[in-house]
Design an enzyme around this catalytic site. Structure first.
Site, PDB file in Angstrom:
ATOM      1  N   THR A 139       0.659  -1.300   0.051  1.00 33.11           N
ATOM      2  CA  THR A 139      -0.026  -0.053  -0.130  1.00 33.11           C
ATOM      3  C   THR A 139       0.833   1.391  -0.090  1.00 33.11           C
ATOM      4  OG1 THR A 139      -1.623  -1.310   1.190  1.00 33.11           O
ATOM      5  CG2 THR A 139      -2.070   1.177   1.284  1.00 33.11           C
ATOM      6  N   GLU A 140       0.583   2.316  -0.809  1.00 32.16           N
ATOM      7  CA  GLU A 140       1.153   3.482  -0.875  1.00 32.16           C
ATOM      8  C   GLU A 140       2.579   3.466  -1.345  1.00 32.16           C
ATOM      9  OE1 GLU A 140      -1.020   5.670  -1.258  1.00 32.16           O
ATOM     10  OE2 GLU A 140      -2.647   5.473   0.462  1.00 32.16           O
ATOM     11  N   LEU A 141       3.025   1.955  -1.949  1.00 32.00           N
ATOM     12  CA  LEU A 141       4.368   1.840  -2.421  1.00 32.00           C
ATOM     13  C   LEU A 141       5.162   1.887  -1.177  1.00 32.00           C
ATOM     14  CD1 LEU A 141       5.441   0.987  -5.220  1.00 32.00           C
ATOM     15  CD2 LEU A 141       6.162   3.304  -5.327  1.00 32.00           C
ATOM     16  N   TRP A 144       5.812   6.803  -1.735  1.00 31.48           N
ATOM     17  CA  TRP A 144       5.707   7.448  -2.935  1.00 31.48           C
ATOM     18  C   TRP A 144       5.383   9.040  -2.634  1.00 31.48           C
ATOM     19  CZ3 TRP A 144       1.523  10.660  -3.867  1.00 31.48           C
ATOM     20  CH2 TRP A 144       0.399  10.431  -3.347  1.00 31.48           C
ATOM     21  N   SER A 203      -5.916   2.993   3.848  1.00 29.56           N
ATOM     22  CA  SER A 203      -5.016   4.001   3.994  1.00 29.56           C
ATOM     23  C   SER A 203      -5.762   5.749   3.604  1.00 29.56           C
ATOM     24  CB  SER A 203      -3.664   3.935   3.524  1.00 29.56           C
ATOM     25  OG  SER A 203      -4.225   3.876   2.089  1.00 29.56           O
TER      26      SER A 203
END
Lengths: 406, 421
Positions: B149-151, B303, B351
């Site tokens: 998630t979210e890199l 990211w 998230s």
């Protein structure tokens, strides 16, 4: 500068704003001559005052003094047909103030005239007529605000409109007020400038000492109980009735909450009755008008400050509350909501949402903590110095334009 | 040879409706906003599907047909797939057609688009497994490369991924982590033997995702030949150019009238004009090259923003308190046999809920504000905390019910519950 009231002899935000701006302008090396209608003792060395001396003439026997706002006693007289919402004799005083201008400014040298609110607009116009100097009218509130958003007293409206039209520039205390000036008074957009109010970081000492050196904490500060605070005149414009309706909803869920209402005004009796009617009188306290160290003590004791205004041109009190480390819930129909992002915001009429947000602050400690900490940082940046800088820029611009046209 | 590796991230959260204190104990539908606002998940998804997913799927389907060499990958959140199954089966079918070509890879992810890895490893593992099951059920494939998630990435995540059989893992190609090395190579996490890290070339990726229609940018207008030239300039000093972006880039973040679809449609052809440029999926990329060095990321890398950390999600007090309060319920929630309650608790882990509470740059009103369906981060927090209060009430009721049903068995409850999960 023409004003109407000045701390500590003020009944509301107008005086506070005039003093904040005048002192900051003095720091910017602007030489200020501040004209007031009535003689008062002011300890403000950076500003020179002139008084029209109206009190000896027209106010003989009027105990309440020169105030643009009504008290509950006056209100009840108005209800029975004697007087009106702006207080007895106010209009004749406003005109009398203007009539005395020629004598006052004789021999005085100045470059620009800056008049605060409609009460001093006729005086400002008169000064412009006599001296041929440019006039700036500074709008802290309009008749529409005092009328609760939709209506304005026609006599007030006429004076305001004339002032705005005669002025070389109009200063509005918020974009909210600027829109009102453009849409309801039909003033050219480019003539109206926004100068947001500031707040004195030491607002309490400016009005007489900090409570930390004096009295102790508030007796209502009881463990397990929360305090929600309202500070403002009790009048239609400020929305105290919406505050009480929200309080009722809060108490349904959180019975251990006290509501303090600091202020007086024409709706005071009505509000006391309303609190009793909806069965929350035991949790609502009316403290009357409070200033200085006592006010700071209230701010500090509160868990949340609420500004439920129906129409608020600016609203300095939330900034004072933030400086005293108490978070704020403010009406979206306010100028102050343009400058504070770390605040909870609500439409004044949505008392259900107002209650939801009040309860959330009381229930979720991290919310209170973050709102007060980040909000305070934001409030500290809103200085009168910034407002003064904008005014000085405007002065230079107007004087430059004048040189070109001449 | 230089390969180009695309992955498109497809995700839409289940946003929490305006949930007031007065709804606690009375309303358990947290995500069913039906207003004309951006809190209405069905409405948002309908808009995004129409403007972005469907036309982009069509463009990609055409590209696969036109260029036998073309290939790419998707990272789907389970939260999105759930919503597509529920309300937009025709959109899901259009994705299925792409996967059915056999040339589109799917990455592993947490089903609920959560930050669970950093808060509860067992919960993270359950969500990875759940996601894998969903992908297999809907598309008949099994992911081999992990994208969190979210890199978000950290050394221990790579170690975990290697131990669980993944051959590759995605991370942001952020300069600080690379220490002046190029993101266009594969790297090895410290202590790992097999797994390879694929780093996002954020400059080239963001040229498309963020700057494509920005007229003040010196690269504007960005055309396919120009962009292909920038990519092909890496021949000789790179193995792979990893272009990772949100799928909504096409048609939603960059509107159709910006020319984004023409750009996408022309890009593979332009890239292939260079004889040595090829397309590879993430697993093909991982299989094709050897790492050139080690990349050490002992802290969380994502990211987002110039910090490239988790501060957009858990950077302030309200965010941290909200996520802590949520994960504190884990044991008790999982010990109930209330599937709906468990699912609701997991949807709350997405998230995005925490991103909406972000106050960073709040005053400047930038990208955070653009992507926030709430009027303020504080409104997002209040809705979340009120919902969490309702979850706690449901837990309390469940507890009372269980005690009443089998008072003597309460000591064994934990054991039974763990098995049933």
């Amino acid at each position: 500068m023409f004003g109407w009231e000045f701390p500590p002899y003020n009944s509301g935000g107008l005086g506070v704003a005039c003093s904040g701006l005048a002192r900051a302008l003095a720091k910017e090396n602007v030489d200020i001559l501040f004209v007031l209608p009535k003689h008062i003792n002011i300890a403000e060395p950076s500003v020179r005052f002139l008084f029209a001396g109206i009190e000896q003439v027209a106010f003989k026997g009027v105990r309440t003094g020169l105030t643009p706002y009504r008290t509950a006693a006056e209100y009840s007289r108005w209800r029975s047909g004697e007087g009106d919402i702006y207080g007895e004799n106010l209009f004749s005083e406003v005109l009398r103030y203007a009539a005395l201008v020629r004598k006052l400014i004789e021999g005085e040298d100045f470059d620009i005239i800056h008049a605060h609110d409609w009460l001093s607009f006729p005086a400002g116009i008169e000064a412009k007529r006599i001296s041929r100097k440019p006039l700036i009218v500074h709008v802290h509130a309009t008749g529409f605000d005092q009328g609760g958003g939709e209506h304005a007293d026609s006599r007030v409206y006429a004076i305001e409109k004339e002032g705005m039209e005669e002025a070389d520039a109009v200063v509005a205390v918020s974009e909210y007020t600027r829109r009102m000036i453009i849409e309801r008074y039909h003033i050219e957009e480019k003539k109206v400038h926004v100068v947001h109010n500031g707040v004195d970081v030491d607002f309490h000492t400016a009005e007489g000492g900090s409570y930390q050196n004096g009295v102790g904490p508030l007796p209502l500060k009881i463990p397990g109980y929360k305090i929600v605070l309202y500070v403002g005149r009790l009048t239609l414009q400020k929305g105290p009735d919406y505050f009480l309706r929200a309080a009722k909803r809060v108490l349904d869920e959180n019975p251990k909450t006290f509501f303090i209402i600091a202020g007086s005004g024409d709706m005071e009796r009505q509000m006391i009755r309303l609190a009793a009617e909806i069965g929350i009188a035991e949790n609502v306290f009316f403290s009357g008008f409070v200033r200085g160290a006592d006010l700071e003590r209230l701010y500090r004791a509160a868990d949340l400050f609420v500004l439920p205004s129906v129409s608020e041109p600016f609203g300095i009190t939330p900034l004072e509350s933030l400086l005293a480390d108490t978070p704020v819930l403010i009406s979206k129909q306010s100028g102050v909501s343009e400058v504070i992002t770390h605040a909870l915001k609500v439409d004044f009429w949505d008392t259900e949402e107002m209650a939801n947000k009040i309860i959330s602050v009381l229930r979720y400690p991290p919310l209170k903590k973050q709102l007060s900490r980040s909000g305070k940082e934001e409030a500290q940046k809103l200085t009168w110095g910034k407002a003064a800088e904008k005014c000085v820029m405007l002065y230079h611009r107007i004087l430059a334009e004048l040189r070109i046209t001449n | 040879m230089l390969s180009v590796c695309h992955y498109f991230h497809v995700h839409q959260p289940r946003r929490i409706k305006r949930y007031r204190v007065f709804d606690i104990g009375r309303d358990h539908g947290y995500f069913n906003d039906a207003t004309e606002t951006d809190l209405n998940n069905r409405r948002v998804l309908a808009k995004v599907a129409g403007k972005s997913y469907l036309p982009t799927n069509q463009t990609l389907q055409d590209l696969l047909q036109r260029h036998p060499e073309f290939t790419f990958s998707f990272s789907f959140s389970g939260v999105l797939l759930d919503q597509l199954e529920e309300n937009f089966p025709e959109v899901l079918d259009s994705f299925k057609r792409l996967i059915a070509t056999g040339r589109v890879e799917i990455l592993a992810d947490t089903h609920y688009h959560s930050l669970a890895f950093f808060y509860s490893l067992p919960e993270f593992e359950r969500q990875i497994e759940l996601h894998e099951r969903t992908i297999r059920r809907l598309f008949g494939v099994v992911p081999k490369v992990l994208r969190n998630t979210e890199l978000s990435y950290r050394n221990d995540l790579a170690t975990w991924a290697e131990a669980h059989g993944y051959i590759g893992i995605m991370a942001e190609g952020w300069d600080h982590a690379l220490a002046s090395r190029s993101p266009n190579f594969l790297y090895r996490p410290p202590g790992c033997k097999k797994i390879k890290v694929l780093l996002k070339n954020y400059r080239l990726s963001d040229d498309v995702a963020f700057r494509f229609s920005e007229r003040s940018w010196k690269g504007w207008p960005l055309t396919a030949p120009k962009f292909a030239e920038w990519v092909n300039a890496h021949h000789g000093d790179g193995q792979t150019v990893n272009l990772f972006m949100d799928y909504e880039t096409f048609g939603e973040h960059q509107w159709e009238d910006s020319g984004i679809f023409h750009f996408l449609s022309a890009l593979p052809g332009e890239l292939l004009k260079h004889p040595d440029t090829v397309f590879k999926t993430p697993s093909q990329t991982a299989a094709a090259y050897e790492p050139v060095g080690e990349i050490d990321v002992p802290y969380i890398l994502t990211w987002a923003d110039t910090e490239r950390d988790l501060s957009a999600w858990v950077g302030n007090d309200i965010q941290r308190s909200a996520i802590a309060a949520l994960y504190a319920l884990e044991e008790e929630v999982l010990h109930t046999d209330d599937a709906k309650l468990i699912e609701d608790w997991r949807y709350l882990q997405t998230s995005d809920h925490f991103y909406y509470m972000c106050t960073k740059w709040f005053a400047d009103g930038d990208v955070h504000k653009y992507f926030n369906p709430y009027q303020s981060p504080y409104d997002a927090y209040i809705a979340f905390m009120n919902v969490l209060s309702d979850v706690k009430l449901r837990l309390q009721k469940e507890r009372t019910r269980q005690t009443r049903r089998s008072p003597r068995m309460s000591g064994n409850r934990r054991e039974r519950a763990v098995i049933s999960n």
